[in-house]
Design a protein around this motif. Sequence first.
Motif, PDB file in Angstrom:
ATOM      1  N   VAL A  11      -8.990 -36.243   6.673  1.00  0.00           N
ATOM      2  CA  VAL A  11      -9.265 -35.272   5.620  1.00  0.00           C
ATOM      3  C   VAL A  11      -8.082 -34.319   5.559  1.00  0.00           C
ATOM      4  O   VAL A  11      -7.797 -33.600   6.518  1.00  0.00           O
ATOM      5  N   ASP A  12      -7.400 -34.333   4.435  1.00  0.00           N
ATOM      6  CA  ASP A  12      -6.188 -33.526   4.272  1.00  0.00           C
ATOM      7  C   ASP A  12      -6.552 -32.051   4.146  1.00  0.00           C
ATOM      8  O   ASP A  12      -7.308 -31.656   3.261  1.00  0.00           O
ATOM      9  N   ARG A  13      -6.035 -31.235   5.038  1.00  0.00           N
ATOM     10  CA  ARG A  13      -6.215 -29.783   4.974  1.00  0.00           C
ATOM     11  C   ARG A  13      -4.837 -29.153   4.983  1.00  0.00           C
ATOM     12  O   ARG A  13      -4.061 -29.338   5.904  1.00  0.00           O
ATOM     13  N   TYR A  14      -4.544 -28.412   3.948  1.00  0.00           N
ATOM     14  CA  TYR A  14      -3.205 -27.872   3.795  1.00  0.00           C
ATOM     15  C   TYR A  14      -3.063 -26.465   4.353  1.00  0.00           C
ATOM     16  O   TYR A  14      -1.964 -25.946   4.460  1.00  0.00           O
TER      17      TYR A  14
ATOM     18  N   SER B 224     -14.268 -31.223   1.590  1.00  0.00           N
ATOM     19  CA  SER B 224     -13.573 -31.491   2.849  1.00  0.00           C
ATOM     20  C   SER B 224     -13.804 -30.416   3.896  1.00  0.00           C
ATOM     21  O   SER B 224     -13.561 -30.642   5.077  1.00  0.00           O
ATOM     22  N   ASN B 225     -14.271 -29.240   3.481  1.00  0.00           N
ATOM     23  CA  ASN B 225     -14.579 -28.197   4.456  1.00  0.00           C
ATOM     24  C   ASN B 225     -16.057 -28.151   4.804  1.00  0.00           C
ATOM     25  O   ASN B 225     -16.521 -27.239   5.466  1.00  0.00           O
ATOM     26  N   GLY B 226     -16.836 -29.131   4.336  1.00  0.00           N
ATOM     27  CA  GLY B 226     -18.271 -29.153   4.593  1.00  0.00           C
ATOM     28  C   GLY B 226     -18.608 -29.738   5.950  1.00  0.00           C
ATOM     29  O   GLY B 226     -17.741 -30.090   6.752  1.00  0.00           O
ATOM     30  N   PHE B 227     -19.920 -29.875   6.191  1.00  0.00           N
ATOM     31  CA  PHE B 227     -20.382 -30.380   7.483  1.00  0.00           C
ATOM     32  C   PHE B 227     -20.118 -31.876   7.631  1.00  0.00           C
ATOM     33  O   PHE B 227     -19.804 -32.353   8.711  1.00  0.00           O
ATOM     34  N   THR B 228     -20.280 -32.632   6.557  1.00  0.00           N
ATOM     35  CA  THR B 228     -20.186 -34.088   6.649  1.00  0.00           C
ATOM     36  C   THR B 228     -19.327 -34.643   5.513  1.00  0.00           C
ATOM     37  O   THR B 228     -19.831 -35.296   4.601  1.00  0.00           O
ATOM     38  N   PRO B 229     -18.015 -34.424   5.555  1.00  0.00           N
ATOM     39  CA  PRO B 229     -17.165 -34.908   4.460  1.00  0.00           C
ATOM     40  C   PRO B 229     -16.885 -36.399   4.516  1.00  0.00           C
ATOM     41  O   PRO B 229     -16.275 -36.936   3.596  1.00  0.00           O
TER      42      PRO B 229
ATOM     43  N   GLN C 255       4.476 -25.450  10.444  1.00  0.00           N
ATOM     44  CA  GLN C 255       5.209 -26.677  10.762  1.00  0.00           C
ATOM     45  C   GLN C 255       4.403 -27.579  11.687  1.00  0.00           C
ATOM     46  O   GLN C 255       4.897 -28.098  12.684  1.00  0.00           O
ATOM     47  N   ARG C 256       3.128 -27.753  11.302  1.00  0.00           N
ATOM     48  CA  ARG C 256       2.245 -28.660  12.030  1.00  0.00           C
ATOM     49  C   ARG C 256       1.154 -29.144  11.076  1.00  0.00           C
ATOM     50  O   ARG C 256       0.873 -28.513  10.059  1.00  0.00           O
ATOM     51  N   SER C 257       0.562 -30.262  11.413  1.00  0.00           N
ATOM     52  CA  SER C 257      -0.513 -30.805  10.589  1.00  0.00           C
ATOM     53  C   SER C 257      -1.804 -30.036  10.850  1.00  0.00           C
ATOM     54  O   SER C 257      -2.116 -29.668  11.995  1.00  0.00           O
ATOM     55  N   LEU C 258      -2.548 -29.794   9.789  1.00  0.00           N
ATOM     56  CA  LEU C 258      -3.847 -29.146   9.895  1.00  0.00           C
ATOM     57  C   LEU C 258      -4.981 -30.092   9.493  1.00  0.00           C
ATOM     58  O   LEU C 258      -6.114 -29.658   9.297  1.00  0.00           O
ATOM     59  N   ASP C 259      -4.679 -31.396   9.381  1.00  0.00           N
ATOM     60  CA  ASP C 259      -5.667 -32.367   8.926  1.00  0.00           C
ATOM     61  C   ASP C 259      -6.808 -32.516   9.920  1.00  0.00           C
ATOM     62  O   ASP C 259      -6.648 -32.277  11.129  1.00  0.00           O
TER      63      ASP C 259
END
Length: 936
Positions: free
Chosen positions: A342-345, A103-108, A372-376
């Motif tokens: 893409v879920d990013r926590y 998910s942290n790649g160039f093309t997830p 307290q915010r989304s990082l997706d």
Amino acid sequence: MTKQNIIAKAVKLALFATASVAFSTTAYAAEEGDDEEQQEEQAGVEVITVVGSRLKRNNVEGASPVLIITSDDMKEQGHTTVYDALNDLTINNGIQIEGPEFSNGFTPDIRTLNIRGFGVGNSLTLINGRRVANYPAAYQGSSSAVNFGAIPQAAIERIEVLSGGGSSIYGSDAVAGVINIVLKNDVDETTLNVVYGRPVEAEGDDYRIDLTTGAVSGNGNFTIGISYRQTDPISAGDYDKYDSNDDYPYQDIEPSTLNFDTYVLDRFAGQLVDPGDQCENFGSQRFLYSESLGYLCGRDNIALTNFRNEREQLSVFANGTYNVGETELFGELLYNSSESTVDRYSIFIQDRIYNGSEYYTVLRSFYEEDLQRSLDSFYEDDSFNVSFGARGYIGEHEWEASVYRSQYELESSRVRFKAQEAIDVFFGDFFTYVGSTPVFFGNGSFGLFDNLFAQIDDSNRDLVNSALGVQTYGNETSSTGTQFILRGDLWDMAAGPVSYAAILEYEKQELKFKPDELITQPPVFPYTSGSGWLGLTGYDGEGDRDRVAVGMEMNVPLHETFDLNVAARADKYDKDSSSIGTRVTPSIKYEWRPTDSVLFRGGYSESFRAPDLVQVYSRTGFYTTVTDLYSCWQGLGSPDTFDAVDDCVGTQIFARRLGPGEVGNEPLKDETGDTRWVGFVYDVTDDLTFQVDWQKVTLEDRVSQLSTSSLLFREFECLTDGVTITGSRPSQDLSDINCDQVSNLITRVFNEDTGVDEINSFNVTPRNISEESVETVDARLLYGFDIDYGRFDFQINYSHLLSHKFDGIELRDDPILGGWEPRTKINATAKYTYNDFGMALTMLREGSTTVYDPGHPLVQDGTLSDRVPPHFRYNLTTSYNWSSDFRTRLTIRDLFDNGAPRDRTIGPNAFPWYNNFVYGGAGIGREVYLEATYRF
């Protein structure tokens, strides 16, 4: 985009598709055609065209090995997407770095093929015989690729797969294979199909609704369909065996380890600064990483890892023909729109800083619950393929003229730290620079870390969030072209007519990377990435390419049992995009049928790949640590001999990757190669067929990015005479790059304080410098027999990698350089049918691969083998026809929930503790799908 917008798109596109079909079925009086094809069909002989040739023939098996996958095959084998079916091809044995687990790649958000391990861009994809636009983001940051995730299963009639080169027929990219997607047509009914599935151990629902309708008349036909799919996300925390770092399966070798969360590394001392009680401030735990390095802060984040992204997808397809006199008009459309999350926590800052006397590397992660915010991350892509044309006969010669347009747009967004704001918030006043490394002065030993390592609460949450922003891309690719095909018979020979097919083709490809303003603004740090986003290089660039091609294919029946097929094609490219000029690719192949049941075949076909537009036009860069040989040599007093390892230290630089023409170097050439093959097909009985094909694919002048260390070695050769370097040798032979070209890539400035010439700018470019070859054997067995209560059918496909060489190195047997390609791959299906009941069991076997870490001590001392065992998966499907109009199907994917093979060299930080480069998605485990189909 909201779901209401998706539905609105569906309505608009349904209307557009109807209009497209209406265009191709304009009301004119039709006349009965009495052409050659109709006469052959009336005689009971079906003539078809199959990928790999533009000639019509009455046999699927010909001189080139071709595999056909029907829509029924995909369902029977348990495939729920087009990508699943293609990914399990035995010839698709290369690794793919993509998907939710990256998910942290160039093309997830892409799904690609890597046929024969040649790379994702070396097979050609067609829809109804016409090219499609590439995915608008650079695959792994360096090349173009087709996204098979954008092709809906509901639209597929069949998939034709040519194994091997086909440039003499199709031109560029047809090196390792050709995939032709054939859309549904001639539908004379309305069908509603509903699919629902979910993993057994997780709650990620996956459902799809397809509606297809059409009509067939004496004047023509039309087919139109719409497909909607919703896929819920799946996380590792949904599984008991993946919801904690304590689940690490090899604790008898190495204990489980928390994920790094926060640390300060004293680079001179080579030790972590003990955080003491500070870990609790950020909800972390203090733990000992190693006796030599010391303590740091960490969290158990295993459960938050993605196994599947959330996705919503809408597709519309249409296909239609209409006869106007003796001319048939046709039109085709395939549209796809998808949104995925893409879920990013968490988001982190990692940088190297200086407090006036010592360098430190610092890391701090910030979590969604802290901020307290989304990082997706969000991805929205829209693609369409549309073509219109006409076909008919001039005398006994069939012609077809068409125009097509394929376009792909991608918009992505992701939360990142803004460079200047992050410096102001976390690092204090910016003072000066050392090379590309920012230097800061703090108040006391750790005063400068006060903000970076402060606990997040109501008093400073807004301050931290003020350093964040949303980074966006809006990329576009397109392919626009026109084709004219003429085919028929030239003259008669004793064994039959000499048939031909000629093609005239024009195509224009376009690429545009559209980064946001912060990526393209002047750099915050001189000589660095040129981006206003902290630690982000980014991409920009745009360009196009024009191509005109003419080709000819002929089949000559030299004997009633022996046919010779010859073809040649000339592709002429514009001067700006490459140095190809005109590339001519010939082929020759044969079919020998000594009996009606035996076919011997073989041939030779040249192939090529035009320079990738990403490599030609895009610009980016990266940070790296290099050994600056020339400045090290100067600092040593310019000796006649020195050791690059013992006498020199690493220097961090920012390397820019530019197009070759931007730094005065030669433009890229095309990669050229050939395919050689021999094989046979033996119909032992009406129910038993066996075939074997040997194939070798080679490709020269492969494009590779210049190695920074090899370029520095070549520069040293240019700047010195007769000096010997020990301890290090270059990985690439760059002797063909002259010294003037080297000086364009690396510039230096003299530092009066140190007395050496330091690197001022460093550029790398793609170059034609490598060679690659793959040698394989493919086999296939088809067998079926009737019993009193039904019928059994068996199909086995097998591929064996004999050799894979890159620049003379045999990768197949090299545990380090060879990567993780399986040597063998098997796809086998056993099917039983009785009246309205059907059942099929499919086995998917990937052979042994190199262990994840061949340098692991247990491998080095012989305790463990350097290979992991084969991987087996099984899919089971059962179906029942309740009536002539209603059918249901149960599909169980990964029936025995085998998981990926155990690999004891995988460390505790390499979650999900299996090689996801090879076994992507293995963590999801067993899935159950229910499907219901009703025809109105």
